[in-house]
Design a protein around this motif. Structure first.
Motif, PDB file in Angstrom:
ATOM      1  N   ILE A 130     -15.399   3.812   8.157  1.00 34.96           N
ATOM      2  CA  ILE A 130     -14.734   4.278   6.942  1.00 34.96           C
ATOM      3  C   ILE A 130     -13.417   3.545   6.740  1.00 34.96           C
ATOM      4  N   ILE A 131     -12.626   3.459   7.789  1.00 38.99           N
ATOM      5  CA  ILE A 131     -11.269   2.910   7.680  1.00 38.99           C
ATOM      6  C   ILE A 131     -11.270   1.392   7.550  1.00 38.99           C
ATOM      7  N   GLN A 132     -12.389   0.750   7.845  1.00 41.48           N
ATOM      8  CA  GLN A 132     -12.425  -0.714   7.804  1.00 41.48           C
ATOM      9  C   GLN A 132     -12.130  -1.251   6.404  1.00 41.48           C
ATOM     10  N   ARG A 133     -12.477  -0.487   5.381  1.00 37.07           N
ATOM     11  CA  ARG A 133     -12.159  -0.922   4.017  1.00 37.07           C
ATOM     12  C   ARG A 133     -10.655  -0.964   3.793  1.00 37.07           C
ATOM     13  N   ILE A 134      -9.951   0.018   4.377  1.00 42.16           N
ATOM     14  CA  ILE A 134      -8.493   0.053   4.235  1.00 42.16           C
ATOM     15  C   ILE A 134      -7.860  -1.111   4.990  1.00 42.16           C
ATOM     16  N   LEU A 135      -8.356  -1.382   6.177  1.00 42.74           N
ATOM     17  CA  LEU A 135      -7.847  -2.522   6.939  1.00 42.74           C
ATOM     18  C   LEU A 135      -8.129  -3.836   6.212  1.00 42.74           C
ATOM     19  N   GLY A 136      -9.175  -3.854   5.357  1.00 41.61           N
ATOM     20  CA  GLY A 136      -9.517  -5.061   4.613  1.00 41.61           C
ATOM     21  C   GLY A 136      -8.905  -5.126   3.232  1.00 41.61           C
ATOM     22  N   ALA A 137      -8.081  -4.135   2.851  1.00 37.53           N
ATOM     23  CA  ALA A 137      -7.447  -4.122   1.528  1.00 37.53           C
ATOM     24  C   ALA A 137      -6.412  -5.238   1.421  1.00 37.53           C
ATOM     25  N   LYS A 138      -6.210  -5.747   0.213  1.00 36.98           N
ATOM     26  CA  LYS A 138      -5.294  -6.879   0.055  1.00 36.98           C
ATOM     27  C   LYS A 138      -3.831  -6.465  -0.006  1.00 36.98           C
ATOM     28  N   SER A 139      -3.567  -5.160  -0.164  1.00 36.14           N
ATOM     29  CA  SER A 139      -2.181  -4.678  -0.151  1.00 36.14           C
ATOM     30  C   SER A 139      -2.170  -3.194   0.171  1.00 36.14           C
ATOM     31  N   GLN A 140      -0.979  -2.673   0.498  1.00 36.47           N
ATOM     32  CA  GLN A 140      -0.858  -1.247   0.756  1.00 36.47           C
ATOM     33  C   GLN A 140      -1.150  -0.443  -0.511  1.00 36.47           C
ATOM     34  N   TRP A 141      -0.730  -0.951  -1.664  1.00 34.59           N
ATOM     35  CA  TRP A 141      -1.013  -0.253  -2.925  1.00 34.59           C
ATOM     36  C   TRP A 141      -2.515  -0.177  -3.150  1.00 34.59           C
ATOM     37  N   ASP A 142      -3.252  -1.259  -2.903  1.00 32.44           N
ATOM     38  CA  ASP A 142      -4.708  -1.249  -3.085  1.00 32.44           C
ATOM     39  C   ASP A 142      -5.373  -0.273  -2.125  1.00 32.44           C
ATOM     40  N   ALA A 143      -4.865  -0.214  -0.885  1.00 36.27           N
ATOM     41  CA  ALA A 143      -5.444   0.721   0.086  1.00 36.27           C
ATOM     42  C   ALA A 143      -5.233   2.156  -0.360  1.00 36.27           C
ATOM     43  N   ARG A 144      -4.018   2.481  -0.785  1.00 32.05           N
ATOM     44  CA  ARG A 144      -3.710   3.854  -1.198  1.00 32.05           C
ATOM     45  C   ARG A 144      -4.437   4.234  -2.482  1.00 32.05           C
ATOM     46  N   MET A 145      -4.387   3.351  -3.485  1.00 36.33           N
ATOM     47  CA  MET A 145      -5.060   3.673  -4.748  1.00 36.33           C
ATOM     48  C   MET A 145      -6.566   3.736  -4.559  1.00 36.33           C
ATOM     49  N   GLY A 146      -7.093   2.955  -3.659  1.00 39.61           N
ATOM     50  CA  GLY A 146      -8.521   3.035  -3.358  1.00 39.61           C
ATOM     51  C   GLY A 146      -8.905   4.404  -2.836  1.00 39.61           C
TER      52      GLY A 146
END
Length: 594
Positions: free
Chosen positions: A304-320
């Protein structure tokens, strides 16, 4: 071997399904064709995923076949309380968005075991890596492939071909179905890594939502009779699920003790608040499920968390994750409503001993598909189900091979392994884990009376509490050390096994703590025990060294600023705004179905 017995799909449906598979293959090929020179290209998509892919991929990988099949069957058996498994994510999603994402991204790790080593010690990293691999293969992959094989056998009208092989009764069509599903589901994780997985998930979620909406739409229309009205069908569905009259009341009263616990003569199918002894979701779990299971599932679960680790920014991870939260609002209506519709139309299916209803519940979705979906939409629903299967298999395979390569091979077997060799190891191990999962999935055939929803959730409740406890404590308090964490998870698994043995022996039956027969209540006890052990051992031993409690590994309450980078370039990019609306909607839904 493939003679049709109850075939209900047409050539048009097969064309729809084939078109979906073709588009999926094109997207998977396009996303994964980029040359993978570095290991993070394969395992973390080069840390390039935008927010809408992070969110949709997280949800698509989360909605596996057991979630669709199991939740529809679960709602058929237990009612709307099954929605808590989605709506209850509000707290873990919020903790992830506001507290945990900054630490996970700042640490620049590939895997959660790496993070646990930085915060605790190498033993915790190895322990969590091994447990994660076991959980992924037995809990996620095997259950998904088993459901996929059953579905393929049923929709293609295959006979249950039983014969003897080395003393075992073999269902060859089921085995072939599992192998076919495994091949077509795992190919993109093996070929393209996380980038292929995430982008095919994005496509898959569209088909999942469209396919399941079809069942609810035509089911509610059918319930309304000549009125042909969705609203009228909705009202009839709710009225019959109240189970105040007729056969609906009869079957609820018949199974009240099996569902709600000893001494109960009825239960409320339209409430998320259930008795302490409830089989699936006792009332304390409206809150405790966040800490006992959701933190493990949504925050430290690698796939599940691998998508967050692969996000291009902290904003993208949070908004995702905010987007994932909104999807979690909608999905229970799509998945739970079909189960309520089936109870409203076919309550007689629940007559009989409760212990024999697992296969009936697991087959509920096919009953609905056969009864309500017209030509073409059957193919769309099957595409949705296949999409859910391949999404989870892809995601779990990619995360499992990541942990195996980074945390086992590179850390303990070949520390000097090259970047390209790591990618090669990921590909080979993915294929190996998929083959092992096929064997375990077919082994479930010999325990086919089990309720697949309860099977999966009970395994979550076993694996999750020890790690959820030590991760939460380790993030929140700098005094927690590696010794405390290791003792907690070790004794936690011992206690988890002991509780399962006691349930099997009937120790908690009748008046001797009957509420402990619920796997979620067992998880709560185990979580509290692990919290206590971790605290006591940590305080009795030396404090952790400074590098284990750096600001990127634990919360510095004096410097905490959870609103950094949440506004975006425009007002409608503000994470706090959209998170706030999400929270209000969830609270309103819980109040409505209190």
């Amino acid at each position: 071997m493939f003679a049709a017995t109850n075939q209900f799909i047409t050539n048009i449906d097969l064309l729809v399904l084939a078109a979906y598979v073709l588009v999926l293959c094109l997207v998977g090929w396009w996303a994964g064709k980029k040359e993978k020179v570095k290991s993070d290209d394969y395992f973390l998509a080069g840390r390039s995923l935008p927010w809408y892919v992070v969110g949709t991929s997280q949800v698509a990988s989360n909605i596996s076949a057991p979630e669709i099949v199991g939740a529809i069957g679960g709602a058929f058996l237990y009612g709307i309380c099954i929605a808590v498994w989605s709506w209850g994510n509000i707290m873990s999603f919020s903790l992830l968005i506001w507290l945990f994402i900054p630490f996970l991204l700042a640490s620049r790790v590939f895997t959660i075991p790496q993070f646990l080593e930085k915060r605790f010690n190498p033993s915790m990293r190895l322990f969590f890596a091994i447990v994660t691999i076991l959980a992924n293969v037995t809990t996620f992959l095997a259950a998904v492939l088993y459901i996929g094989g059953l579905t393929l056998r049923e929709v293609m009208g295959m006979k249950v071909e039983a014969s003897s092989f080395m003393g075992l009764s073999m269902d060859w069509n089921l085995l072939i179905g599992i192998i076919v599903i495994a091949f077509f589901s795992g190919i993109w994780a093996i070929y393209g890594g996380l980038r292929s997985v995430a982008w095919t998930d994005f496509l898959t979620l569209v088909f999942i939502i469209a396919g399941i909406i079809g069942i609810s739409y035509f089911g509610l229309k059918s319930l309304s009779g000549d009125a042909n009205s969705l609203l009228e069908g909705w009202n009839i569905m709710l009225e019959r699920n109240e189970a105040q009259t007729g056969v609906w009341k009869e079957v609820v009263e018949q199974h009240a003790e099996s569902v709600a616990g000893p001494g109960h003569t009825s239960y409320n199918r339209l409430s998320v608040v259930q008795p302490l002894t409830h089989k699936v979701i006792p009332w304390p779990q409206l809150i405790l499920i966040t800490f006992t299971i959701s933190i493990w599932y949504n925050v430290i679960n690698q796939f599940i968390i691998q998508r967050i680790l692969g996000a291009k920014s902290q904003w993208d991870a949070r908004m995702g994750m905010v987007l994932a939260g909104y999807l979690k609002i909608v999905l229970p209506f799509l998945i739970v409503v079909p189960g309520l519709i089936l109870f409203a139309t076919h309550p007689q299916l629940l007559k009989g001993e409760f212990s024999t209803l697992g296969p009936i519940a697991d087959g509920a979705y096919l009953t609905l598909v056969k009864q309500y979906l017209p030509v073409g939409l059957v193919g769309l629903f099957l595409a949705a189900l296949f999409g859910a299967i391949q999404s989870t298999v892809n995601s779990v395979l990619n995360s499992t091979s990541t942990i195996f390569t980074i945390d086992i091979v590179k850390e303990h077997i070949k520390p000097d392994i090259s970047e390209k060799a790591q990618i090669r190891c990921g590909i080979i191990s993915s294929a190996g884990f998929l083959l092992l999962a096929v064997v375990i999935a077919y082994g479930m055939f010999y325990f086919s009376d089990a309720d697949i929803f309860v099977y999966v959730q009970s395994l979550y409740s076993f694996f999750a509490p020890p790690f959820a406890a030590v991760f939460l404590l380790g993030i929140l308090w700098r005094r927690i050390n590696g010794k405390g964490a290791l003792w907690a998870v070790s004794l936690g698994f011992v206690l988890g096994i002991a509780l399962k043995v006691c349930v099997g022996m009937g120790v908690f039956d009748n008046n001797f703590f009957p509420w402990l027969n619920s796997f979620l209540n067992q998880a709560a006890v185990n979580w509290a025990f692990c919290m206590l052990v971790c605290l006591v051992v940590s305080l009795m031993t030396e404090p952790p060294p400074a590098e284990k409690v750096a600001d990127n590994l634990t919360i510095n309450w004096r410097k905490l600023n959870i609103f950094d980078g949440v506004s975006g370039s425009k007002w409608y990019h503000n994470i706090l705004l959209w998170w706030g609306i999400f929270v209000v909607i969830i609270i309103a839904l819980v109040i409505r179905f209190w």
